[in-house]
Design a protein around this motif. Sequence first.
Motif, PDB file in Angstrom:
ATOM      1  N   SER A   1     -17.351 -18.766  58.539  1.00 13.41           N
ATOM      2  CA  SER A   1     -18.861 -19.245  58.452  1.00 13.41           C
ATOM      3  C   SER A   1     -19.088 -20.373  59.705  1.00 13.41           C
ATOM      4  N   LEU A   2     -18.081 -20.990  59.832  1.00 17.26           N
ATOM      5  CA  LEU A   2     -18.273 -22.430  60.991  1.00 17.26           C
ATOM      6  C   LEU A   2     -18.473 -21.637  62.392  1.00 17.26           C
ATOM      7  N   TYR A   3     -17.600 -20.800  62.504  1.00 18.00           N
ATOM      8  CA  TYR A   3     -17.636 -20.008  63.908  1.00 18.00           C
ATOM      9  C   TYR A   3     -18.932 -19.200  64.184  1.00 18.00           C
ATOM     10  N   GLU A   4     -19.572 -18.505  63.088  1.00 20.69           N
ATOM     11  CA  GLU A   4     -21.039 -17.986  63.102  1.00 20.69           C
ATOM     12  C   GLU A   4     -21.944 -19.152  63.259  1.00 20.69           C
ATOM     13  N   TYR A   5     -21.913 -20.379  62.623  1.00 23.31           N
ATOM     14  CA  TYR A   5     -22.651 -21.227  62.750  1.00 23.31           C
ATOM     15  C   TYR A   5     -22.795 -21.846  64.417  1.00 23.31           C
ATOM     16  N   ILE A   6     -21.465 -22.158  64.861  1.00 18.41           N
ATOM     17  CA  ILE A   6     -21.396 -22.503  66.248  1.00 18.41           C
ATOM     18  C   ILE A   6     -22.079 -21.476  67.187  1.00 18.41           C
ATOM     19  N   ASN A   7     -21.663 -20.147  66.990  1.00 19.65           N
ATOM     20  CA  ASN A   7     -22.461 -19.336  67.671  1.00 19.65           C
ATOM     21  C   ASN A   7     -23.802 -19.281  67.534  1.00 19.65           C
ATOM     22  N   HIS A   8     -24.497 -19.687  66.307  1.00 19.81           N
ATOM     23  CA  HIS A   8     -25.780 -19.569  66.175  1.00 19.81           C
ATOM     24  C   HIS A   8     -26.472 -20.799  67.175  1.00 19.81           C
TER      25      HIS A   8
ATOM     26  N   ASN B   1     -29.314 -21.875  74.157  1.00 22.14           N
ATOM     27  CA  ASN B   1     -29.428 -20.788  75.310  1.00 22.14           C
ATOM     28  C   ASN B   1     -30.948 -20.461  75.325  1.00 22.14           C
ATOM     29  N   VAL B   2     -31.658 -20.242  74.174  1.00 25.55           N
ATOM     30  CA  VAL B   2     -32.999 -19.868  74.112  1.00 25.55           C
ATOM     31  C   VAL B   2     -33.854 -20.736  74.297  1.00 25.55           C
ATOM     32  N   LYS B   3     -33.762 -21.733  73.536  1.00 28.17           N
ATOM     33  CA  LYS B   3     -34.367 -22.800  73.610  1.00 28.17           C
ATOM     34  C   LYS B   3     -34.428 -23.994  75.021  1.00 28.17           C
ATOM     35  N   LYS B   4     -33.272 -23.617  75.652  1.00 39.79           N
ATOM     36  CA  LYS B   4     -32.989 -24.555  76.763  1.00 39.79           C
ATOM     37  C   LYS B   4     -32.952 -26.027  76.454  1.00 39.79           C
ATOM     38  N   THR B   5     -32.186 -26.204  75.423  1.00 39.17           N
ATOM     39  CA  THR B   5     -32.156 -27.660  74.953  1.00 39.17           C
ATOM     40  C   THR B   5     -30.625 -27.884  74.824  1.00 39.17           C
ATOM     41  N   ALA B   6     -30.066 -29.066  75.150  1.00 43.03           N
ATOM     42  CA  ALA B   6     -28.643 -29.187  74.895  1.00 43.03           C
ATOM     43  C   ALA B   6     -28.108 -29.755  73.560  1.00 43.03           C
ATOM     44  N   ALA B   7     -29.273 -30.140  72.474  1.00 43.67           N
ATOM     45  CA  ALA B   7     -28.904 -30.739  71.355  1.00 43.67           C
ATOM     46  C   ALA B   7     -27.920 -29.796  70.631  1.00 43.67           C
ATOM     47  N   PRO B   8     -28.553 -28.524  70.499  1.00 44.02           N
ATOM     48  CA  PRO B   8     -27.475 -27.574  69.654  1.00 44.02           C
ATOM     49  C   PRO B   8     -26.282 -27.443  70.197  1.00 44.02           C
ATOM     50  N   ALA B   9     -26.233 -27.271  71.606  1.00 42.93           N
ATOM     51  CA  ALA B   9     -24.847 -26.958  72.355  1.00 42.93           C
ATOM     52  C   ALA B   9     -23.890 -28.396  71.782  1.00 42.93           C
ATOM     53  N   GLU B  10     -24.296 -29.475  71.963  1.00 44.24           N
ATOM     54  CA  GLU B  10     -23.720 -30.799  71.751  1.00 44.24           C
ATOM     55  C   GLU B  10     -23.187 -30.767  70.393  1.00 44.24           C
TER      56      GLU B  10
END
Length: 132
Positions: free
Chosen positions: A79-86, A92-101
């Motif tokens: 579940s955590l890996y799936e969330y990280i992937n999300h 990547n889609v929204k071109k914002t760094a916050a989710p990647a951080e």
Amino acid sequence: MITSPYEKYRQSSVQTSTPGQLLLMLYDGAIRFVRAGIDSLQKKELQKANLNLGKSQSIVNELLSTLDRSYAVSEGLASLYEYINHLLIESNVKKTAAPAEEALGYLMDLRETFAEAAKMTAGSLSQETANG
């Protein structure tokens, strides 16, 4: 055919690593690519960001697909890996760094946890060998 000495070394290190070391190498790669993706997003280098976030997604997918589901903790990890992937896809889609951080934080925590587990496992194995 591998020609560079670095590539030969890298291949050799992968072939001679323990499963724990391989897992840490995967986390290190994912962390490196997420950081590069975040940096590229901040610099508005969108093609580079897409490439690096995509590479980190591939590693997270590999971690997910190779999970040993016979352990109870595996479902939580899945579940955590799936969330990280999300999060990586969202970044990547929204071109914002916050989710990647946020994804980077989880990957770093997981890497630290597995590094500690590998140390404890190595310590107990060396004690078993010494006790014969």
